[in-house]
Structure formats: C-alpha cells, structure tokens
Scaffold this motif. Sequence first.
Motif, PDB file in Angstrom:
ATOM      1  N   ILE A  31       5.172   9.957  -8.669  1.00 56.89           N
ATOM      2  CA  ILE A  31       6.304   9.376  -8.450  1.00 56.89           C
ATOM      3  C   ILE A  31       5.571   7.909  -8.065  1.00 56.89           C
ATOM      4  N   LYS A  48      10.104   1.366  -1.992  1.00 56.08           N
ATOM      5  CA  LYS A  48       9.014   1.999  -1.309  1.00 56.08           C
ATOM      6  C   LYS A  48       7.868   2.361  -2.273  1.00 56.08           C
ATOM      7  N   TYR A  62      15.918   2.117  -3.278  1.00 57.30           N
ATOM      8  CA  TYR A  62      17.118   2.739  -2.405  1.00 57.30           C
ATOM      9  C   TYR A  62      17.567   1.898  -1.542  1.00 57.30           C
ATOM     10  N   GLN A  94       0.800  -1.077  -0.044  1.00 52.63           N
ATOM     11  CA  GLN A  94      -0.107  -0.091   0.286  1.00 52.63           C
ATOM     12  C   GLN A  94       0.988   1.265   0.042  1.00 52.63           C
ATOM     13  N   LYS A  95       0.175   2.361  -0.205  1.00 55.61           N
ATOM     14  CA  LYS A  95       0.989   3.730  -0.228  1.00 55.61           C
ATOM     15  C   LYS A  95       1.932   3.806   0.875  1.00 55.61           C
ATOM     16  N   GLY A  96       3.217   4.256   0.640  1.00 54.53           N
ATOM     17  CA  GLY A  96       3.895   4.615   1.875  1.00 54.53           C
ATOM     18  C   GLY A  96       4.714   3.320   2.403  1.00 54.53           C
ATOM     19  N   ALA A  97       4.459   2.093   1.957  1.00 52.54           N
ATOM     20  CA  ALA A  97       5.051   0.859   2.685  1.00 52.54           C
ATOM     21  C   ALA A  97       6.105   0.770   2.081  1.00 52.54           C
ATOM     22  N   ASN A  98       7.056  -0.149   2.402  1.00 51.97           N
ATOM     23  CA  ASN A  98       8.304  -0.645   1.671  1.00 51.97           C
ATOM     24  C   ASN A  98       8.794  -1.886   2.170  1.00 51.97           C
ATOM     25  N   LYS A 118      15.965  -1.537  -0.931  1.00 47.10           N
ATOM     26  CA  LYS A 118      14.566  -1.675  -0.489  1.00 47.10           C
ATOM     27  C   LYS A 118      13.698  -0.823  -1.532  1.00 47.10           C
ATOM     28  N   GLN A 166       2.986   9.595  -4.801  1.00 49.02           N
ATOM     29  CA  GLN A 166       2.671  11.085  -4.527  1.00 49.02           C
ATOM     30  C   GLN A 166       3.296  11.686  -5.865  1.00 49.02           C
ATOM     31  N   GLY A 167       2.813  12.946  -6.310  1.00 54.76           N
ATOM     32  CA  GLY A 167       3.152  13.648  -7.334  1.00 54.76           C
ATOM     33  C   GLY A 167       2.843  15.046  -7.672  1.00 54.76           C
ATOM     34  N   PHE A 168       3.083  15.710  -8.432  1.00 49.96           N
ATOM     35  CA  PHE A 168       2.917  17.175  -8.691  1.00 49.96           C
ATOM     36  C   PHE A 168       1.682  17.594  -9.550  1.00 49.96           C
ATOM     37  N   TYR A 222      19.275   0.924   1.982  1.00 51.01           N
ATOM     38  CA  TYR A 222      19.022   1.449   3.435  1.00 51.01           C
ATOM     39  C   TYR A 222      19.629  -0.025   4.312  1.00 51.01           C
TER      40      TYR A 222
END
Lengths: 222, 191
Positions: free
Chosen positions: A187, A201, A192, A6-10, A199, A205-207, A194
Amino acid sequence: MPAILQKGANLSLSKASPGLVGVVISLGWKLPSNYSRPFDVDSSLFLLTQQGQVRTDADLIYYNNRSSICGSVELMGDNYTSHPASEWASGNQLTSPDRNASTGGSTGGSTGGSTGREDLEVIQVDLSKLPAEIFRLAFAITIHEAASRQQQVSLLSEVVIRICNPAGNELVRYALPQERGRETAMILGEIYRYNNEWKFKAIGQGFDGGFAALLANFGIKV
Amino acid sequence: MAITLQKGGNVSLSKSAPGLTKIFVGLGWDVRATSGDEFDLDASAFLLTDQGKVRNDNDFIFYNQTISTEGSVEHMGDNRTGAGEGDDEVIKVDLDKVPREITKLLFTVSIYEAEKRHQNFGMVSSAVIRVVSEADGVEIARYDLSEDASTETAMIFGEVYRYNNEWKFRAVGQGFNGGFAALVKNFGVNV
C-alpha cells in the motif's frame, strides 16, 4: 514545490489546494535492470468505509474493474510508458492520459526488460462524487505471480505515488524507501476524510502474502 | 464531550470536575495488519519535583516498574501489540496520594525499538492517548498520535501539575528528538 512525505506522514490536500475536487494519482516504479524473466506489476485501489473495509467486491478497482459504480474513480490505463516517472518533474503539465494506450498483457502488467523500464499508472478521482460512506481510498501495487516467480516489491526502484490537481500540478509525493522487505503487495498511500478535510497519508506498508493478503485485509474474499 | 486540546492548552481538573481525585491515562492502538514488526507502544509516567526532575529512579513508572512508592501512580500492564479493544495500556493516578514534593506528573508515549524497526506513530493505526476521569469515564483530553504526531517516535503527551492548590492538566503534545532514552535521562532517571 510538492510536499515530500516520509513514511507515516500526512498532509491536508484541502489545505494544500483549497476547493480541490478532482485529483490525479499516479503510481510509478522502475523494474530491475538486466532482468530477463517476466516481471508484472499491477496497480489497484480500494474504496473503504470507516471500518477500513470494502462494501462489496466492486469497491476494488483494478485491471479487470477499471471504474467505480459511483463513477468517481477511474483507473486510466497501465503501461503508461509514454510519460515515465522520471519525466514527471514537479510542476510539469500532465497531458491528458490516452485511455487507449493500454496494451498490456492479460494481467495488465508490464514485462521487465534489460533496461529497467519505468512504468506509470494513472488514476483519476472526483472527490465530490464519492459516496459519504466511503472514508478512505487505498492505493497499492502488487506483483503478479510473485510467489512462483520469487519476486518482491523490494526488487523495484523509484516506487513513487504522486497526487496532482487536474492542471497537473503536483501537490504531494511519497517515494518508497529502499528496504529489504519480503512484501509482494504494497500500500503506497491513502486519501481519506479527516475533520471535513481530505488528507493524504504515506503508507509504505504491505503484505508478504501478496494480492490475496491485500484483498483479505480490506474484506474481499477470494 | 472530550476537549481536544491544542498544544500548550490547559484545563483545570479541579474546576472542570470538582472533587476529581482519580484519573487515568489510556493509550490505544490497532494491531498491525500489514507484514513486519509489531507496533509496541509504551505509556510511561514521571513524578517530578519543582526542579523538573525525579527524586530517584522509582519516580519513573513504566512497564518494568509499574507502581510508584506511595502507590499514587500505577501502570496496569504492558501491551506489546495493541491487541484488544479500547485502551491497550492504562496508567492510573490517585491525585490525593501524590506526595507534597511532587508538583508535576508527566505522561509520555513512545514506540519500543522505533529506530531499529523504522517505525513512527503515523505508521500505527488508531493510535490515541487520552486522559480520563476514572469515576465517570469522561475524557478530559485526547491526542491523535497517528494523525498529529505522525513522524514522531516518542512524545510528551501532557502533564498534570499543581497550581494554587488545585490540579491542572496541560496538553503538551511535544515530540522528543533523540528517542525515549534521551527523554528519560532528561528527567534525571539513570538508564
């Protein structure tokens, strides 16, 4: 079974697939159906330092700059319609992308038709070749001429990022929820470093300001 | 050198730093760079008796009630965006001033209107909560919210508790389903 985030999870890719070196990232989406006007979606990725910035403009990989200087990242091609996202059932073998398959227009994008066509863009990354100062890879989609065409990411459906190993086994997946945002650049996810692991993630989220705002966020002046 | 505690791990404040009487809890995060609602994280503290409840509502220290009755716990001010370097919210604790009947101080972090804004800690960049010795700035423990509490919206970070005439710190790192209001009620605060 891939992990579905889900969003935010890694998720630790290093734990999910010990010894992982090569990864295949696919970005998929479905254009709105019964849509007659042009609708061009492009993929891009950014090689970022620990400060979340590019070192130079060459760290932006997109339709006009398909591979990184270090040779570790390659955008394989767009308009990858021979393998639409819906055929990518988990565990299916990914055939080797045909690098000559790209027949996209000048933007490298795809044009909407009446069928709600699916697109899939594939990026290959060799994690072992990434320079030590590169800490993150951010994967994004943008809408070409979004402002003048009054188009947003929320018009797309089935927006998905998938991470596979070279054998085509899917490790992790993130599907963008259907939200009514005004973002024109999004995005989808990041790979990344860690604690000596790689990992992934789920960002989502975007613009509202599109590609220009996305570039500015990562330190590219336009 | 900070100790990154595992969930449930504990450290004796009196032994690791003899004479330690003043600590603070620092909460830091980055301002949202992407479009959408700001990320508004809140640090709070509960003064609890050995029944695990507050004596009254004054034992809940948060942005709208920034200092405890005896002055032992003080919230230094609300930050609604994460603007600024380092700790964006700080709760100071003077252990010598904590009343006898208070046996535990519990520290929480939550996202304001998380449900309405569809937010979780994983969406926030560089969200970290830590407990620090005020005198020398030495970090006693830290928790990486962005990374290790990514799908949570409210969590109990840790607790400072009396044990055999000394103060100990335990890293709890436990998310709380049902949101922050449920957590607050759970400790006997009327909301």
